[in-house]
Design a protein around this motif. Structure first.
Motif, short mmCIF file in Angstrom:
data_model
loop_
_atom_site.label_atom_id
_atom_site.label_comp_id
_atom_site.label_asym_id
_atom_site.label_seq_id
_atom_site.Cartn_x
_atom_site.Cartn_y
_atom_site.Cartn_z
N MET A 1 -36.49 -78.03 18.95
CA MET A 1 -37.13 -79.10 19.73
C MET A 1 -38.64 -78.91 19.92
SD MET A 1 -35.41 -78.30 23.44
CE MET A 1 -35.14 -76.61 23.98
N VAL B 1 -42.58 -79.89 19.16
CA VAL B 1 -43.18 -81.21 18.94
C VAL B 1 -43.33 -81.50 17.44
CG1 VAL B 1 -45.63 -80.54 19.14
CG2 VAL B 1 -44.92 -82.82 19.82
N GLY C 1 -42.87 -77.40 29.81
CA GLY C 1 -41.90 -77.13 28.74
C GLY C 1 -42.53 -76.36 27.60
N TYR D 1 -44.62 -73.33 20.50
CA TYR D 1 -45.20 -74.04 19.35
C TYR D 1 -46.35 -74.96 19.78
CZ TYR D 1 -45.70 -77.33 15.49
OH TYR D 1 -46.22 -78.12 14.49
N SER D 2 -46.07 -75.86 20.74
CA SER D 2 -47.14 -76.77 21.16
C SER D 2 -48.21 -76.00 21.93
CB SER D 2 -46.58 -77.92 22.01
OG SER D 2 -45.78 -77.43 23.06
N GLU E 1 -42.17 -72.82 31.91
CA GLU E 1 -40.88 -72.77 31.22
C GLU E 1 -39.83 -72.20 32.18
OE1 GLU E 1 -39.44 -73.77 28.20
OE2 GLU E 1 -37.75 -73.03 29.35
N MET E 2 -38.74 -72.94 32.38
CA MET E 2 -37.72 -72.48 33.34
C MET E 2 -36.78 -71.43 32.75
SD MET E 2 -34.81 -75.48 33.34
CE MET E 2 -35.48 -76.34 34.71
N TYR F 1 -36.46 -68.09 26.70
CA TYR F 1 -37.44 -68.84 25.91
C TYR F 1 -38.85 -68.33 26.20
CZ TYR F 1 -33.74 -72.39 25.25
OH TYR F 1 -32.59 -73.06 24.96
N GLY G 1 -40.25 -70.61 35.55
CA GLY G 1 -39.68 -71.25 36.73
C GLY G 1 -39.56 -72.74 36.51
N SER H 1 -40.49 -76.55 37.01
CA SER H 1 -41.75 -77.26 37.25
C SER H 1 -41.85 -77.76 38.70
CB SER H 1 -41.88 -78.43 36.28
OG SER H 1 -40.71 -79.22 36.31
N ASP I 1 -43.42 -82.33 28.23
CA ASP I 1 -42.43 -82.19 27.15
C ASP I 1 -41.24 -81.35 27.61
OD1 ASP I 1 -41.36 -82.50 24.60
OD2 ASP I 1 -42.44 -80.77 23.78
N TRP J 1 -37.52 -81.49 30.28
CA TRP J 1 -36.37 -82.40 30.26
C TRP J 1 -36.81 -83.78 30.73
CZ3 TRP J 1 -34.78 -79.54 26.98
CH2 TRP J 1 -34.07 -78.37 27.12
N1 SAM Z 1 -43.36 -78.20 24.21
C1 SAM Z 1 -42.51 -77.43 23.32
C2 SAM Z 1 -43.02 -77.58 21.91
O1 SAM Z 1 -43.32 -78.71 21.50
O2 SAM Z 1 -43.11 -76.59 21.18
C3 SAM Z 1 -41.07 -77.85 23.37
C4 SAM Z 1 -40.50 -77.89 24.76
S1 SAM Z 1 -38.74 -78.20 24.80
C5 SAM Z 1 -38.63 -79.86 24.22
C6 SAM Z 1 -38.42 -78.40 26.53
C7 SAM Z 1 -38.46 -77.10 27.30
O3 SAM Z 1 -38.63 -77.40 28.68
C8 SAM Z 1 -37.20 -76.26 27.22
O4 SAM Z 1 -37.53 -74.98 26.77
C9 SAM Z 1 -36.66 -76.20 28.65
O5 SAM Z 1 -36.09 -74.96 28.99
C10 SAM Z 1 -37.91 -76.48 29.46
N2 SAM Z 1 -37.69 -77.15 30.74
C11 SAM Z 1 -36.89 -78.21 30.98
N3 SAM Z 1 -36.99 -78.63 32.23
C12 SAM Z 1 -37.90 -77.82 32.83
C13 SAM Z 1 -38.46 -77.76 34.13
N4 SAM Z 1 -38.10 -78.64 35.07
N5 SAM Z 1 -39.36 -76.79 34.40
C14 SAM Z 1 -39.74 -75.91 33.45
N6 SAM Z 1 -39.25 -75.93 32.20
C15 SAM Z 1 -38.36 -76.87 31.88
#
Ligand code: SAM
Ligand code: MG
Length: 293
Positions: free
Chosen positions: A40, A42, A66, A71-72, A90-91, A95, A196, A198, A220, A222
């Motif tokens: 997942m 970007v 996220g 990567y992003s 990042e929660m 990861y 943690g 967000s 980016d 959830w």
């Molecule tokens: N931005 C990244 C990239 O493009 O390389 C991809 C991020 S991935 C789509 C979403 C990430 O957000 C996941 O690793 C997930 O664990 C994290 N995540 C989801 N909800 C979150 C929150 N409320 N707080 C922190 N991290 C969260």
């Protein structure tokens, strides 16, 4: 060992990308995820939209919601001038630890906090999903991503010939380049990776970093959190007139309540960029919204 997808991505980056070279690491992640396992990130197509926004905004303070494998984070960090700061949330502890190592391999100076317990085990996003208030959403999202992952095989069979992940799109990520290039730091920009949720971290950012407002925010995480976190950023006074919010995946998996809000609120000027979902021929889009005050 390669027991999780992020670990396998990390191992590929370590074996294929030139140390200290963020472009090479980005390329390696893209090669792996386009050809071996969907993930997942970007991705490169939407990543170019992200790059263009970063270059246009020229931000000093950037927030990313996220991190996943970083990567992003690498894409953004490599374009920032010295002295700029990138805070990424990042929660998932596993990861975050993988991201820290990938960013380190790419030569990006990254501070991970809080530092992990030494024996933390890897976990996939579905694990523990029902424990959070948004557990239902996270489960739905995991299901959508799993479906997308299953779509990968037939789509790849019909859309492209089989490829060696190291070639031909990734000239920099060859073993030869990895050996030839000395380790160098990609950027003087500092990355802070906070582990943690967000919703808990956003209200702490001003004090923690002694900062006022962000210039650019890449959203980016959830998708059900896009809107509540945008509102929280407003409430915490972290947006200034001109702050740019760039939200990924507003079409797939989609964030309809967020789109409805930024498109109709007089506090934003919002613009849609149609594009394709990372590594697949599936329609997606990014929404760029300028906060007006
Ligand atoms: N931005 C990244 C990239 O493009 O390389 C991809 C991020 S991935 C789509 C979403 C990430 O957000 C996941 O690793 C997930 O664990 C994290 N995540 C989801 N909800 C979150 C929150 N409320 N707080 C922190 N991290 C969260
Ligand atoms: Mg995304």
């Amino acid at each position: 060992s390669g027991q999780s997808r992020p670990m396998r991505i990390l191992q590929f980056v370590q074996s294929a990308a030139a140390p200290g070279d963020a472009n090479s690491a980005i390329c390696a992640v893209d090669s792996y995820c386009a050809n071996v396992e969907w993930a997942m990130n970007v991705g490169d197509k939407k990543g170019q939209i992200l790059d263009a926004v970063v270059l246009a905004v020229r931000p000093r303070w950037v927030l990313e919601l996220g991190t996943y494998c970083g990567y992003s984070t690498m894409r953004i960090a490599r374009l920032l001038p010295p002295g700029a700061r990138l805070v990424t949330l990042e929660m998932n502890q596993h990861y975050a630890q993988v991201a820290k190592q990938i960013l380190g391999h790419a030569g990006l100076d990254t501070q991970l906090s809080p530092s992990p317990a030494p024996h933390t085990q890897g976990e996939e996003p579905v694990g523990g999903a029902t424990q959070s208030p948004q557990g239902r959403w996270r489960l739905q999202e995991a299901l959508i991503y799993t479906t997308l992952h299953c779509l990968q095989l037939p789509l790849q069979l019909f859309s492209r010939p089989p490829q060696n992940p190291l070639s031909p799109f990734c000239p920099k990520a060859t073993e030869e380049t990895a050996e030839r290039q000395p380790a160098k730091r990609s950027s003087a920009c500092k990355v802070d990776l906070l582990v943690g949720a967000s919703s808990a971290l956003i209200p702490q950012l001003k004090k923690k970093f002694e900062m006022e407002t962000f210039d650019l925010i890449f959203i980016d995480h959830w998708k059900a959190s896009y809107l509540p976190d945008a509102r929280l950023l407003e409430e915490c006074g972290l947006l200034a007139p001109g702050t740019v919010l760039l939200a990924d995946n507003v079409t797939c998996p989609g964030a309809p309540d967020y789109l409805q809000y930024v498109r109709n609120s007089p506090r934003y000027r919002s613009e849609y960029f149609p594009c394709q979902l990372e590594y697949l021929q599936v329609e997606d889009g990014m929404e760029k919204s300028v906060f007006l005050g």
